[in-house]
Design a protein around this motif. Structure first.
Motif, PDB file in Angstrom:
ATOM      1  N   LEU A   1       0.894  -1.073  -0.135  1.00  0.00           N
ATOM      2  CA  LEU A   1      -0.154   0.138  -0.037  1.00  0.00           C
ATOM      3  C   LEU A   1       0.783   1.141   0.202  1.00  0.00           C
ATOM      4  N   ILE A   2       2.312   1.279   0.338  1.00  0.00           N
ATOM      5  CA  ILE A   2       2.857   2.315   0.448  1.00  0.00           C
ATOM      6  C   ILE A   2       4.084   2.284  -0.814  1.00  0.00           C
ATOM      7  N   ILE A   3       4.860   1.382  -0.792  1.00  0.00           N
ATOM      8  CA  ILE A   3       6.305   1.244  -1.900  1.00  0.00           C
ATOM      9  C   ILE A   3       5.607   0.894  -3.068  1.00  0.00           C
ATOM     10  N   LEU A   4       4.671  -0.060  -3.289  1.00  0.00           N
ATOM     11  CA  LEU A   4       4.217  -0.448  -4.480  1.00  0.00           C
ATOM     12  C   LEU A   4       2.977   0.447  -4.863  1.00  0.00           C
ATOM     13  N   SER A   5       2.643   1.284  -4.312  1.00  0.00           N
ATOM     14  CA  SER A   5       1.571   2.116  -4.782  1.00  0.00           C
ATOM     15  C   SER A   5       1.404   2.872  -6.047  1.00  0.00           C
ATOM     16  N   PRO A   6       0.911   2.683  -6.965  1.00  0.00           N
ATOM     17  CA  PRO A   6       1.199   3.576  -8.207  1.00  0.00           C
ATOM     18  C   PRO A   6       0.886   5.021  -7.966  1.00  0.00           C
ATOM     19  N   SER A   7      -0.168   5.299  -6.867  1.00  0.00           N
ATOM     20  CA  SER A   7      -0.593   6.635  -6.699  1.00  0.00           C
ATOM     21  C   SER A   7       0.531   7.478  -5.924  1.00  0.00           C
ATOM     22  N   ILE A   8       1.023   6.756  -4.894  1.00  0.00           N
ATOM     23  CA  ILE A   8       2.136   7.262  -4.243  1.00  0.00           C
ATOM     24  C   ILE A   8       3.317   7.589  -5.101  1.00  0.00           C
ATOM     25  N   LEU A   9       3.649   6.766  -5.937  1.00  0.00           N
ATOM     26  CA  LEU A   9       4.716   6.923  -7.129  1.00  0.00           C
ATOM     27  C   LEU A   9       4.347   8.057  -7.854  1.00  0.00           C
ATOM     28  N   LEU A  10       3.368   8.164  -8.412  1.00  0.00           N
ATOM     29  CA  LEU A  10       3.038   9.304  -9.369  1.00  0.00           C
ATOM     30  C   LEU A  10       3.027  10.748  -8.584  1.00  0.00           C
ATOM     31  N   PHE A  11       2.639  10.986  -7.415  1.00  0.00           N
ATOM     32  CA  PHE A  11       2.494  12.032  -6.562  1.00  0.00           C
ATOM     33  C   PHE A  11       3.848  12.372  -6.194  1.00  0.00           C
ATOM     34  N   GLU A  12       4.736  11.320  -5.614  1.00  0.00           N
ATOM     35  CA  GLU A  12       6.230  11.616  -5.370  1.00  0.00           C
ATOM     36  C   GLU A  12       6.945  12.243  -6.438  1.00  0.00           C
ATOM     37  N   ASN A  13       6.513  11.668  -7.650  1.00  0.00           N
ATOM     38  CA  ASN A  13       7.112  12.436  -8.667  1.00  0.00           C
ATOM     39  C   ASN A  13       6.677  13.787  -9.480  1.00  0.00           C
ATOM     40  N   LEU A  14       5.719  14.319  -8.658  1.00  0.00           N
ATOM     41  CA  LEU A  14       5.127  15.568  -9.122  1.00  0.00           C
ATOM     42  C   LEU A  14       5.551  16.695  -8.225  1.00  0.00           C
ATOM     43  N   PRO A  15       5.677  18.039  -8.740  1.00  0.00           N
ATOM     44  CA  PRO A  15       6.126  19.202  -7.734  1.00  0.00           C
ATOM     45  C   PRO A  15       5.115  19.719  -7.168  1.00  0.00           C
ATOM     46  N   THR A  16       3.728  19.082  -6.987  1.00  0.00           N
ATOM     47  CA  THR A  16       2.644  19.558  -6.308  1.00  0.00           C
ATOM     48  C   THR A  16       2.569  19.583  -4.797  1.00  0.00           C
ATOM     49  N   TYR A  17       1.702  20.129  -4.104  1.00  0.00           N
ATOM     50  CA  TYR A  17       1.663  20.229  -2.566  1.00  0.00           C
ATOM     51  C   TYR A  17       0.948  18.848  -2.168  1.00  0.00           C
ATOM     52  N   ALA A  18       0.401  18.131  -3.237  1.00  0.00           N
ATOM     53  CA  ALA A  18      -0.560  17.024  -3.045  1.00  0.00           C
ATOM     54  C   ALA A  18       0.041  16.022  -1.948  1.00  0.00           C
ATOM     55  N   HIS A  19       1.307  15.587  -2.442  1.00  0.00           N
ATOM     56  CA  HIS A  19       2.142  14.559  -1.569  1.00  0.00           C
ATOM     57  C   HIS A  19       2.639  15.063  -0.230  1.00  0.00           C
ATOM     58  N   PHE A  20       2.752  16.496  -0.296  1.00  0.00           N
ATOM     59  CA  PHE A  20       3.067  17.117   1.056  1.00  0.00           C
ATOM     60  C   PHE A  20       1.948  16.957   2.176  1.00  0.00           C
ATOM     61  N   THR A  21       0.887  17.402   1.675  1.00  0.00           N
ATOM     62  CA  THR A  21      -0.314  17.389   2.323  1.00  0.00           C
ATOM     63  C   THR A  21      -0.704  15.963   2.805  1.00  0.00           C
ATOM     64  N   CYS A  22      -0.501  15.005   1.863  1.00  0.00           N
ATOM     65  CA  CYS A  22      -0.767  13.452   2.180  1.00  0.00           C
ATOM     66  C   CYS A  22       0.078  13.173   3.345  1.00  0.00           C
ATOM     67  N   VAL A  23       1.219  13.738   3.506  1.00  0.00           N
ATOM     68  CA  VAL A  23       2.224  13.327   4.576  1.00  0.00           C
ATOM     69  C   VAL A  23       1.592  13.687   5.702  1.00  0.00           C
ATOM     70  N   LEU A  24       1.424  14.991   5.968  1.00  0.00           N
ATOM     71  CA  LEU A  24       0.841  15.762   7.059  1.00  0.00           C
ATOM     72  C   LEU A  24      -0.417  15.078   7.675  1.00  0.00           C
ATOM     73  N   LEU A  25      -1.234  14.760   6.641  1.00  0.00           N
ATOM     74  CA  LEU A  25      -2.587  14.169   7.240  1.00  0.00           C
ATOM     75  C   LEU A  25      -2.199  12.690   7.818  1.00  0.00           C
ATOM     76  N   PHE A  26      -1.301  11.932   7.396  1.00  0.00           N
ATOM     77  CA  PHE A  26      -0.889  10.847   8.132  1.00  0.00           C
ATOM     78  C   PHE A  26      -0.307  11.096   9.381  1.00  0.00           C
ATOM     79  N   LEU A  27       0.434  12.173   9.643  1.00  0.00           N
ATOM     80  CA  LEU A  27       1.040  12.462  10.934  1.00  0.00           C
ATOM     81  C   LEU A  27       0.383  12.845  11.781  1.00  0.00           C
TER      82      LEU A  27
END
Length: 456
Positions: free
Chosen positions: A127-153
């Motif tokens: 659900l994390i390492i092999l997730s295509p969604s996480i891989l995609l947003f990890e390689n986009l310079p938008t704040y989506a991945h950053f806010t995803c992290v903050l919500l996890f925390l």
């Protein structure tokens, strides 16, 4: 042999998670050449041109009214470090660190849910390492991945504070919620009020209300800084000056009052001049950054201010028609993976063409939709069952808090967004992760009880 592998993973699950992540990212980054596409670094509406960031970072962020400042501050740091490392590599590293923090949060949430080490590894792998969604947003310079992290925390420390109150947990929750407010306009300054009420039962139980209230006020003011700054400089109390235009676009009012209530640049110079006249032509309003025909141009504030109230009135008078369209869009979004996003990383379509095509296959759409529907159905049943309990444990409170935080995001994406719901749903990835974990735990417990009852 299989038992030896299981034992090794159980004893070294942290190492195995890190090693698996490293191997997968070496393959995707160096072999598949999937990384941030440079054209999106400064080609997105929400991003400040690198020329301004390079010339005067502080002054640029001061006059930046279109969005909250934090994400552009992070990009600005990358721009300032260009002599040592490219902005693209800086953002790739930053996003990879964010993914590792997601993994850290996931590990700790699963531990609190009493998962064993082997299952923690399997969940993080799938659900994390092999997730295509996480891989995609990890390689986009938008704040989506950053806010995803903050919500996890936020959810991790809510879980911890439900288990045992500690001042540092409360401090961390408010810190992360404030960082979200300072990063993304969907999380308005009043989001911290929601956080306050979610923490309230815990602090009342520990008789720490006054201390907690002081902390809340401090972080509320901190989260309100961009709005206060925008009110002083531009007479608009909001962390984003696009509020009215976003409302017009989300409700469809932009098509009723075109081009004033659209994001188009038609007549922008006229609107710019009207805004200056309405604000007594103050000297600082002539700053180049406020008059360059970009999305931070003063003309967009004028457009937004003149469309905000009318957009709300349009929503009220056409509520059922607009809601019907929103429901259709909601179903459509939940029939696709989050990779169904307009912007793509470098070489994404080439490397994942099969997955991209599969995402538009009708049978696959049904499977994806049923996956989300079953998660929502299970979760609501779980919450109903919890609400009927007389005595609730920390896990029960955490499950309710997780739902409330996700409902906030769904509501904002439902009525506050038109074409970027995939990105908004991705930021709430933590909800699906927790929901799947709870479903697995429920099935696993029932299976174990079945084995015990029948002596298996």
């Amino acid at each position: 042999m299989l038992n030896k592998i299981k034992k090794f993973i159980s004893k070294n699950y942290i190492f195995c998670i890190l090693f698996s992540y490293l191997i997968i990212r070496i393959i995707t980054y160096f072999y598949l050449d999937i990384s941030i596409d440079e054209k999106w670094l400064f080609g997105l509406w929400q991003h400040i041109d690198d020329v301004y960031l390079k010339e005067n970072l502080f002054k640029t962020l001061l006059y930046f009214h279109a969005q909250p400042p934090l994400w552009n501050l992070i990009i600005g740091v990358g721009v300032k470090l260009q002599g040592y490392i490219s902005v693209k590599v800086f953002m790739n590293i930053f996003n990879m660190i964010c993914t590792l923090i997601i993994a850290y949060s996931s590990i700790n949430i699963l531990k609190l849910l009493k998962f064993n080490n082997l299952n923690i590894y399997i969940f993080c792998l799938l659900l994390i390492i092999l997730s295509p969604s996480i891989l995609l947003f990890e390689n986009l310079p938008t704040y989506a991945h950053f806010t995803c992290v903050l919500l996890f925390l936020i959810k991790l420390y809510f879980f911890k504070i439900c288990n045992k109150y500690k001042f540092k947990y409360e401090l961390l929750i408010y810190s992360f919620s404030t960082l979200i407010i300072l990063s993304w306009s969907a999380y308005i300054i009043y989001f911290n009020i929601l956080i306050f009420f979610l923490i309230l039962p815990v602090v009342l139980n520990k008789k720490k209300f006054y201390n907690s209230f002081i902390i809340f006020i401090m972080f509320f003011i901190l989260g309100a800084f961009p709005s206060i700054k925008n009110k002083i400089l531009f007479n608009i109390f909001s962390n984003s000056s696009w509020t009215g235009l976003n409302a017009a676009q989300a409700t469809g009012y932009d098509r009723q009052n075109w081009p004033l209530c659209s994001f188009q640049r038609d007549n922008l110079k006229i609107y710019n001049k009207l805004f200056k006249n309405n604000n007594n032509n103050k000297v600082y309003l002539n700053n180049k950054f406020l008059n360059d025909n970009s999305f931070n141009d003063l003309g967009f504030i004028y457009k937004s201010q003149n469309c905000s109230l009318k957009s709300k009135q349009f929503l009220i008078s056409n509520f059922f028609e607009i809601s019907k369209i929103k429901v259709q869009r909601f179903i459509s979004v939940h029939a696709h993976l989050s990779i169904d996003f307009l912007f793509k990383p470098k070489n994404w379509k080439k490397s994942f063409s099969i997955l991209e095509n599969l995402n538009y296959n009708n049978y696959f759409k049904v499977i994806v939709f049923l996956f989300f529907l079953s998660n929502y159905f299970f979760y609501f049943l779980l919450v109903i069952n919890i609400l009927q309990k007389k005595n609730r444990d920390p896990v029960d409170y955490f499950i309710i808090i997780n739902l409330i935080l996700y409902m906030y995001l769904l509501f904002v994406s439902f009525y506050g967004s038109s074409w970027e719901q995939e990105r908004m749903r991705y930021t709430g990835y933590s909800f699906i992760f927790i929901s799947v974990a709870l479903i697995f735990k429920s099935i696993f417990l029932k299976f174990n009880n079945f084995k015990k009852n029948y002596g298996m």
